[in-house]
Design a protein around this motif. Structure first.
Motif, short mmCIF file in Angstrom:
data_model
loop_
_atom_site.label_atom_id
_atom_site.label_comp_id
_atom_site.label_asym_id
_atom_site.label_seq_id
_atom_site.Cartn_x
_atom_site.Cartn_y
_atom_site.Cartn_z
N MET A 100 0.84 -1.20 0.00
CA MET A 100 0.00 0.00 0.00
C MET A 100 0.87 1.25 0.00
N LEU A 101 1.90 1.27 0.83
CA LEU A 101 2.80 2.42 0.87
C LEU A 101 3.53 2.57 -0.46
N ASN A 102 3.95 1.46 -1.03
CA ASN A 102 4.66 1.53 -2.31
C ASN A 102 3.77 2.07 -3.41
N MET A 103 2.49 1.69 -3.39
CA MET A 103 1.56 2.18 -4.42
C MET A 103 1.30 3.68 -4.25
N LEU A 104 1.17 4.14 -3.01
CA LEU A 104 1.01 5.57 -2.78
C LEU A 104 2.25 6.33 -3.26
N ASP A 105 3.43 5.76 -3.01
CA ASP A 105 4.67 6.39 -3.45
C ASP A 105 4.76 6.40 -4.97
N LEU A 106 4.39 5.29 -5.60
CA LEU A 106 4.37 5.24 -7.06
C LEU A 106 3.39 6.25 -7.66
N ALA A 107 2.32 6.51 -6.92
CA ALA A 107 1.33 7.48 -7.40
C ALA A 107 1.85 8.91 -7.30
N GLY A 108 2.92 9.12 -6.53
CA GLY A 108 3.46 10.46 -6.34
C GLY A 108 2.77 11.22 -5.23
N LEU A 109 2.23 10.50 -4.25
CA LEU A 109 1.50 11.13 -3.15
C LEU A 109 2.29 11.00 -1.85
N PRO A 110 2.17 12.01 -0.96
CA PRO A 110 2.76 11.87 0.37
C PRO A 110 2.17 10.65 1.08
N LEU A 111 2.99 9.91 1.80
CA LEU A 111 2.52 8.69 2.42
C LEU A 111 1.66 8.95 3.65
N LYS A 112 2.01 9.96 4.42
CA LYS A 112 1.30 10.21 5.67
C LYS A 112 0.10 11.11 5.45
N SER A 113 -0.99 10.78 6.09
CA SER A 113 -2.22 11.56 5.96
C SER A 113 -2.00 13.01 6.35
N SER A 114 -1.19 13.25 7.38
CA SER A 114 -0.96 14.62 7.86
C SER A 114 -0.22 15.48 6.84
N ASP A 115 0.44 14.85 5.86
CA ASP A 115 1.17 15.60 4.83
C ASP A 115 0.33 15.85 3.58
N ARG A 116 -0.87 15.32 3.55
CA ARG A 116 -1.76 15.54 2.41
C ARG A 116 -2.81 16.57 2.83
N LYS A 117 -2.62 17.80 2.46
CA LYS A 117 -3.46 18.90 2.97
C LYS A 117 -4.74 19.10 2.17
#
Length: 613
Positions: free
Chosen positions: A118-135
């Motif tokens: 799941m973390l790898n897919m979020l990283d591949l998508a180009g998204l911050p992994l932690k919820s707090s970093d996605r504003k």
């Protein structure tokens, strides 16, 4: 599909995993859609395409004119390497669009060892992994599935968690997100409103604290979040949404057939089985509904095999009527009917008669333990006599192979229990050769499969210590030495993955840091033995000064606050405690249709529990 994606497909082993365009896949005009939903399965295409939950929610969302659900799977290493080399973010199969631009990204968490994927897919998508970093409001990252019984290890990475039946809560979240987008609401405002939806848990609205001994002190709700979050429950399976068609893959997948779910829940109460408790109360589909839905799937997909899906197929209250009606048309149309999850104690003559009319395959039963004492501990309510009687009945009717499932490392287990597995296998072989009605000139094959027991949340064994890797290895070797016949084949799970599964199953939020470091150290596809990197995981624990055995070796007292105690899956803690006590007294509990044990699950279904009626 974008041309840069098309260009790299010729260089990967199985391009059909990433091409899309399969029969019954849904393509919509993105300009006419309000909510785009990327449904992500954190494993390979062949596994994810076999998952019934994805099929249901994919079709459910796509029934809406305002929403478009697309499928996303974890790319294999060859594809990931090319994607990173060519700066291609993770994309959805139907459109080829990058999922970072979608409104919702949902992960189904089927097993704990997919968390790094799941973390790898979020990283591949180009998204911050932690919820707090996605504003920004979108994309909203959510998860559901069996592992959300205890989502705390992934709490740092997701915005919302779906508890229970997604057919109820998913449309409500889509409606809310659509409204928040139109009115310009912030992510915080959306989450504060989402917490009011039944079956929706917002991890960011809870603060954790710990005692000096490392145990959980509190998980405090803030901003008006509920102290207890109840799972969502579909009350009437006959009225519940079910797809009329499945996407049909271009390549072979693990379960390449039509699947009809016949009921949810389980009456049995096996004390090791998480699904048996968290899917309660039992809710059946009628025979008419099952036939209607099954026929529609066969017609729309062209499959020549139909599998019935439930935790225990033969526990459907109208199983013989159901099989009679299904066999009437499946035999005529040359459709193979597959009946998994049969019980040893209700393998009736009538059921055998039905099975004789469909294609014979190996039969699978699950005694789970090698001795009666241990079967009583786990509340299996199956005797050795019933196992032998059932196998004899199968041999009478032409079967020559039987697969027996067992667990190893169960609470109170002894070496005598391990030897009992081999002895039971031999008793089955003897039953074959003693049987005067067996097929002459044929031999018998008994396959014994031993899974390593992992104590799971919301079971009577959630307080138990997990058996050590050293102990499990010794027991595995002893079992092999105890097998006296080549007619018995034994398989078992690798122990290092069992340790990690046990840690993540009952872990708390502190494991989020370990997950992140394990991912950074290259961990992914952890459920695949040839890719699992045990040393990297141990390094991640060491970096964060966390002892994995703290989560596995300890026997937890009933007084300890557990990381999932704020989630309500219906079965009361008091009931689970009483079942734990009875386990250590070798006492069994009758199944729900014999006598209600008062587990509490009926309160989630309007005071009604089908298993009690």
């Amino acid at each position: 599909m974008k041309r840069n994606i098309e260009k790299i497909l010729q260089y990967v082993q199985k391009p059909a995993r990433y091409a899309g365009g399969e029969l019954n896949s849904v393509v919509k005009d993105a300009e006419k859609i309000d909510i785009r939903y990327a449904f992500c399965f954190p494993d390979l295409y062949e596994i994810g395409m076999s998952h019934l939950g994805m099929k249901i929610l994919y079709s459910l969302v796509n029934e809406r004119e305002d929403s478009w659900c697309e499928r996303v799977f974890a790319p294999d290493t060859d594809m990931e390497e090319l994607m990173r080399k060519n700066d291609i973010p993770l994309f959805a199969l139907e459109s080829g669009d990058y999922i970072k631009d979608f409104d919702m990204i949902g992960f189904t968490l089927m097993y704990e060892l997919c968390y790094t994927n799941m973390l790898n897919m979020l990283d591949l998508a180009g998204l911050p992994l932690k919820s707090s970093d996605r504003k920004d409001l979108t994309p909203v990252i959510c998860c559901g599935g069996p592992c959300t019984c205890n989502p705390e290890p992934v709490a740092d990475f997701v915005d919302i968690v779906f508890l229970g039946d997604g057919e109820e809560s998913t449309p409500a979240v889509i409606d809310l997100l659509k409204e928040c987008k139109k009115s310009g609401k912030s992510k915080k405002e959306f989450l504060l409103m989402a917490k009011e939806i039944d079956g929706v848990y917002v991890p960011g609205l809870y603060e954790d604290s710990y005692n000096e001994d490392g145990t959980l002190k509190a998980l405090k709700p803030v901003n008006g979040a509920p102290a207890k979050v109840k799972k969502s429950v579909v009350s009437d399976m006959n009225k519940c949404f079910y797809p009329k068609e499945f996407v049909v893959p271009f390549i072979s997948i693990v379960h390449d057939r039509a699947v009809e779910e016949i009921f949810r829940g389980c009456i049995r109460g096996c004390r090791f089985c998480q699904a048996g408790f968290t899917y309660r109360p039992i809710r059946e589909k009628s025979v008419e509904t099952i036939n209607e839905q099954a026929k529609a799937l066969i017609k729309s997909t062209g499959y020549d095999e139909l599998s019935l899906c439930s935790l225990s197929t033969s526990d459907h209250s109208c199983v013989n009527e159901m099989l009679t009606s299904l066999i009437d048309w499946t035999v005529k149309d040359k459709i193979n009917l597959s009946l998994p999850s049969l019980r040893v104690d209700n393998f009736s003559d009538e059921l055998v008669d039905k099975l004789n009319k469909v294609r014979k395959s190996g039969l699978t039963f699950a005694p789970e333990a090698g001795t009666q004492r241990l079967r009583d501990v786990i509340n299996k309510n199956v005797t050795e006599e019933e196992v032998i009687k059932t196998c004899t009945k199968a041999f009478d009717n032409g079967w020559t192979s039987v697969k027996l499932y067992f667990m190893m490392g169960l609470p109170t287990e002894t070496i005598e229990d391990i030897e009992g597995i081999a002895e039971l296998g031999m008793q089955v072989i003897h039953a074959f050769y003693k049987n005067p009605n067996r097929q002459k000139g044929t031999g018998v094959q008994v396959s014994i499969s031993c899974a390593s027991f992992i104590p799971k949340p919301f079971t009577p064994f959630q307080w138990e210590p997990e058996d050590s890797m050293e102990s499990l290895k010794y027991k595995q070797e002893h079992l092999l030495q105890s097998i006296p016949s080549r007619k018995i084949k034994v398989s078992y799970h690798e122990t290092p993955t069992s340790l990690l599964e046990g840690v993540l199953a009952r872990g708390d939020r502190r494991l989020g840091k370990v997950l992140l470091d394990a991912f950074r150290l290259g961990c992914k596809f952890d459920s695949w033995d040839d890719r699992f990197n045990f040393d990297a995981w141990m390094k991640a624990f060491e970096i964060n000064n966390i002892d994995p055995h703290f989560y596995t070796k300890r026997r937890r007292p009933f007084s300890e606050l557990l990381p999932w105690d704020h989630l309500d899956f219906g079965v009361s803690r008091k009931f689970l405690e009483s079942e734990n006590i009875k386990a250590h007294e070798n006492k069994t509990t009758p199944h729900c249709r014999i006598k209600c044990a008062g587990c509490g699950a009926n309160k989630l279904n309007g005071g009604h529990c089908d298993a009690r009626s």
